[in-house]
Scaffold this motif. Structure first.
Motif, PDB file in Angstrom:
ATOM      1  N   MET A   1       0.860  -1.579  -0.176  1.00  0.00           N
ATOM      2  CA  MET A   1      -0.030   0.072  -0.225  1.00  0.00           C
ATOM      3  C   MET A   1       0.718   1.368  -0.271  1.00  0.00           C
ATOM      4  SD  MET A   1      -3.668  -0.845   0.063  1.00  0.00           S
ATOM      5  CE  MET A   1      -4.163   0.608   0.476  1.00  0.00           C
ATOM      6  N   PRO A   2       0.328   1.566  -0.758  1.00  0.00           N
ATOM      7  CA  PRO A   2       1.164   3.565  -0.947  1.00  0.00           C
ATOM      8  C   PRO A   2       0.558   4.649   1.038  1.00  0.00           C
ATOM      9  CG  PRO A   2      -0.454   3.520  -2.318  1.00  0.00           C
ATOM     10  CD  PRO A   2      -0.475   2.564  -1.180  1.00  0.00           C
ATOM     11  N   ILE A   3       2.159   5.353   0.994  1.00  0.00           N
ATOM     12  CA  ILE A   3       1.977   5.781   2.297  1.00  0.00           C
ATOM     13  C   ILE A   3       1.653   7.155   1.722  1.00  0.00           C
ATOM     14  CG2 ILE A   3       3.756   6.782   4.052  1.00  0.00           C
ATOM     15  CD1 ILE A   3       3.686   3.766   3.608  1.00  0.00           C
ATOM     16  N   TYR A   4       0.904   7.458   2.960  1.00  0.00           N
ATOM     17  CA  TYR A   4       0.135   8.410   2.944  1.00  0.00           C
ATOM     18  C   TYR A   4       0.061   9.936   3.728  1.00  0.00           C
ATOM     19  CZ  TYR A   4      -3.455   6.180  -0.556  1.00  0.00           C
ATOM     20  OH  TYR A   4      -3.098   5.663  -1.600  1.00  0.00           O
ATOM     21  N   LYS A   5      -0.321  10.735   3.272  1.00  0.00           N
ATOM     22  CA  LYS A   5       0.556  12.103   4.507  1.00  0.00           C
ATOM     23  C   LYS A   5      -0.328  13.026   4.209  1.00  0.00           C
ATOM     24  CE  LYS A   5       4.973  13.515   5.708  1.00  0.00           C
ATOM     25  NZ  LYS A   5       5.669  13.063   6.785  1.00  0.00           N
ATOM     26  N   THR A   6      -1.143  13.971   5.685  1.00  0.00           N
ATOM     27  CA  THR A   6      -2.053  14.781   5.514  1.00  0.00           C
ATOM     28  C   THR A   6      -1.361  15.947   4.516  1.00  0.00           C
ATOM     29  OG1 THR A   6      -3.026  14.414   7.703  1.00  0.00           O
ATOM     30  CG2 THR A   6      -3.130  16.216   7.232  1.00  0.00           C
ATOM     31  N   ARG A   7      -2.197  16.716   4.439  1.00  0.00           N
ATOM     32  CA  ARG A   7      -2.273  17.434   3.326  1.00  0.00           C
ATOM     33  C   ARG A   7      -2.642  19.223   4.122  1.00  0.00           C
ATOM     34  NH1 ARG A   7      -5.198  16.944  -1.101  1.00  0.00           N
ATOM     35  NH2 ARG A   7      -3.576  15.799  -2.374  1.00  0.00           N
ATOM     36  N   PRO A   8      -1.387  19.797   4.040  1.00  0.00           N
ATOM     37  CA  PRO A   8      -2.179  20.659   4.651  1.00  0.00           C
ATOM     38  C   PRO A   8      -3.282  21.873   4.098  1.00  0.00           C
ATOM     39  CG  PRO A   8       0.315  20.602   4.483  1.00  0.00           C
ATOM     40  CD  PRO A   8      -0.439  20.216   3.762  1.00  0.00           C
ATOM     41  N   ASN A   9      -4.182  22.128   5.141  1.00  0.00           N
ATOM     42  CA  ASN A   9      -5.923  23.166   4.973  1.00  0.00           C
ATOM     43  C   ASN A   9      -6.467  22.125   3.913  1.00  0.00           C
ATOM     44  OD1 ASN A   9      -4.041  25.560   5.420  1.00  0.00           O
ATOM     45  ND2 ASN A   9      -3.352  25.694   3.808  1.00  0.00           N
ATOM     46  N   LEU A  75      -8.016  26.259  -3.189  1.00  0.00           N
ATOM     47  CA  LEU A  75      -8.605  24.826  -4.465  1.00  0.00           C
ATOM     48  C   LEU A  75      -7.185  24.012  -4.511  1.00  0.00           C
ATOM     49  CD1 LEU A  75     -11.393  26.447  -6.259  1.00  0.00           C
ATOM     50  CD2 LEU A  75     -11.647  24.692  -4.964  1.00  0.00           C
ATOM     51  N   GLU A  76      -6.730  24.842  -4.663  1.00  0.00           N
ATOM     52  CA  GLU A  76      -4.899  24.563  -5.128  1.00  0.00           C
ATOM     53  C   GLU A  76      -4.203  23.292  -3.636  1.00  0.00           C
ATOM     54  OE1 GLU A  76      -0.455  25.301  -7.306  1.00  0.00           O
ATOM     55  OE2 GLU A  76      -1.793  26.958  -6.299  1.00  0.00           O
ATOM     56  N   ASP A  77      -4.449  24.414  -2.921  1.00  0.00           N
ATOM     57  CA  ASP A  77      -4.066  23.692  -1.324  1.00  0.00           C
ATOM     58  C   ASP A  77      -5.102  22.203  -0.977  1.00  0.00           C
ATOM     59  OD1 ASP A  77      -2.616  25.553  -1.430  1.00  0.00           O
ATOM     60  OD2 ASP A  77      -3.065  26.586   0.832  1.00  0.00           O
ATOM     61  N   ALA A  78      -5.925  22.092  -1.643  1.00  0.00           N
ATOM     62  CA  ALA A  78      -7.078  21.095  -1.193  1.00  0.00           C
ATOM     63  C   ALA A  78      -6.441  20.075  -1.985  1.00  0.00           C
ATOM     64  CB  ALA A  78      -8.383  21.260  -1.341  1.00  0.00           C
ATOM     65  N   GLY A  79      -6.080  20.025  -3.399  1.00  0.00           N
ATOM     66  CA  GLY A  79      -5.199  19.208  -4.285  1.00  0.00           C
ATOM     67  C   GLY A  79      -5.512  19.060  -5.415  1.00  0.00           C
ATOM     68  N   VAL A  80      -6.901  20.056  -5.504  1.00  0.00           N
ATOM     69  CA  VAL A  80      -7.483  19.511  -7.136  1.00  0.00           C
ATOM     70  C   VAL A  80      -6.381  19.880  -8.307  1.00  0.00           C
ATOM     71  CG1 VAL A  80      -9.716  20.628  -6.283  1.00  0.00           C
ATOM     72  CG2 VAL A  80      -7.787  22.175  -7.305  1.00  0.00           C
TER      73      VAL A  80
END
Length: 245
Positions: A1-9, A75-80
């Motif tokens: 499984m991949p490793i995931y990290k929290t995305r700020p904001n 929106l960019e910070d949210a990962g779109v």
């Protein structure tokens, strides 16, 4: 499984397209840019504070630029993977927002004009059905279509009562059948006045629900916010081709 990290904001994850909403109270029906069921992929909406119909369309208020940029960055910070909007007149902010973020930006359906023109022969033209013809100024068109290859013919819906009431005057009731008849009628009249029109662009984000009816009635290909958004989304979420050879 991949490793995931929290995305700020980020408050949630997995959104493909971020959509900047102007501050209005219009029923967003299926097919509308502001209705999540329009898309076959996840989208994330954010309203831009103070960007109202009056300040954007009637006034062309460029003092709103910083608020548009701030919301786009959120929106960019949210990962779109890309950012669009729900008003063709957001073209006013296209260059500034594109310069402020690191993902593709497509704030106006008008950005498709050069592409549409490239599909047509030299004796053809592009027809535009917009929300308010008076506010679709030559200067705004120039931003989207700076080296116009083909003529552009425009018709507006500002005098169509069933469209104007919920979309421009923000009443609380929308009759989609009545609006469809107005939009189709406007497109047919435009093509009758300019038979060289080879394709139609629907500027307003509230018009994609009627695109199929316009295409059927006019026999022309019809472009809108959704064709643009689907195209850019596909480029940002490519799939690997695996099959028999």
């Amino acid at each position: 499984m991949p490793i995931y990290k929290t995305r700020p904001n980020a408050e949630s994850y997995g959104h493909d397209i971020g959509i900047l909403l102007i501050d209005c109270r219009t029923p967003f029906i299926p097919g509308d840019v502001g209705n999540a069921s329009t898309y076959a992929y996840p989208v994330l909406f954010r309203t831009v504070p103070d960007v109202t119909l009056e300040r954007l369309i009637e006034q062309g208020d460029l003092t709103l630029t910083d608020k548009v940029i701030e919301t786009a960055r959120a929106l960019e910070d949210a990962g779109v993977t890309a950012i669009t909007s729900d008003c063709g007149y957001m073209m006013h902010f296209q260059e500034q927002v594109a310069a402020a973020v690191k993902i593709p930006v497509m704030l106006s359906s008008l950005l498709q004009l050069p592409f549409i023109a490239s599909l047509l022969g030299p004796d053809q033209a592009v027809g535009i059905v917009c929300a308010n013809k008076r506010r679709l100024t030559p200067e705004l068109l120039e931003k989207a279509y700076p080296a116009a290859r083909l003529p552009v013919h425009v018709t507006g819906l500002e005098h169509c009562p069933n469209f104007r009431a919920p979309i421009l005057d923000e009443t609380d009731t929308l009759d989609s059948d009545a609006i469809e008849a107005e939009v189709v009628g406007a497109a047919l009249d435009l093509c009758a006045a300019h038979p060289a029109i080879g394709a139609i662009l629907l500027e307003c984000s509230n018009l994609p629900p009627y695109a199929a009816a316009v295409q059927k009635a006019t026999g022309r290909p019809v472009f809108d916010f959704v064709t643009m958004t689907d195209y850019v989304r596909a480029a940002g979420r490519r799939r690997a081709y695996i099959g028999n050879y």
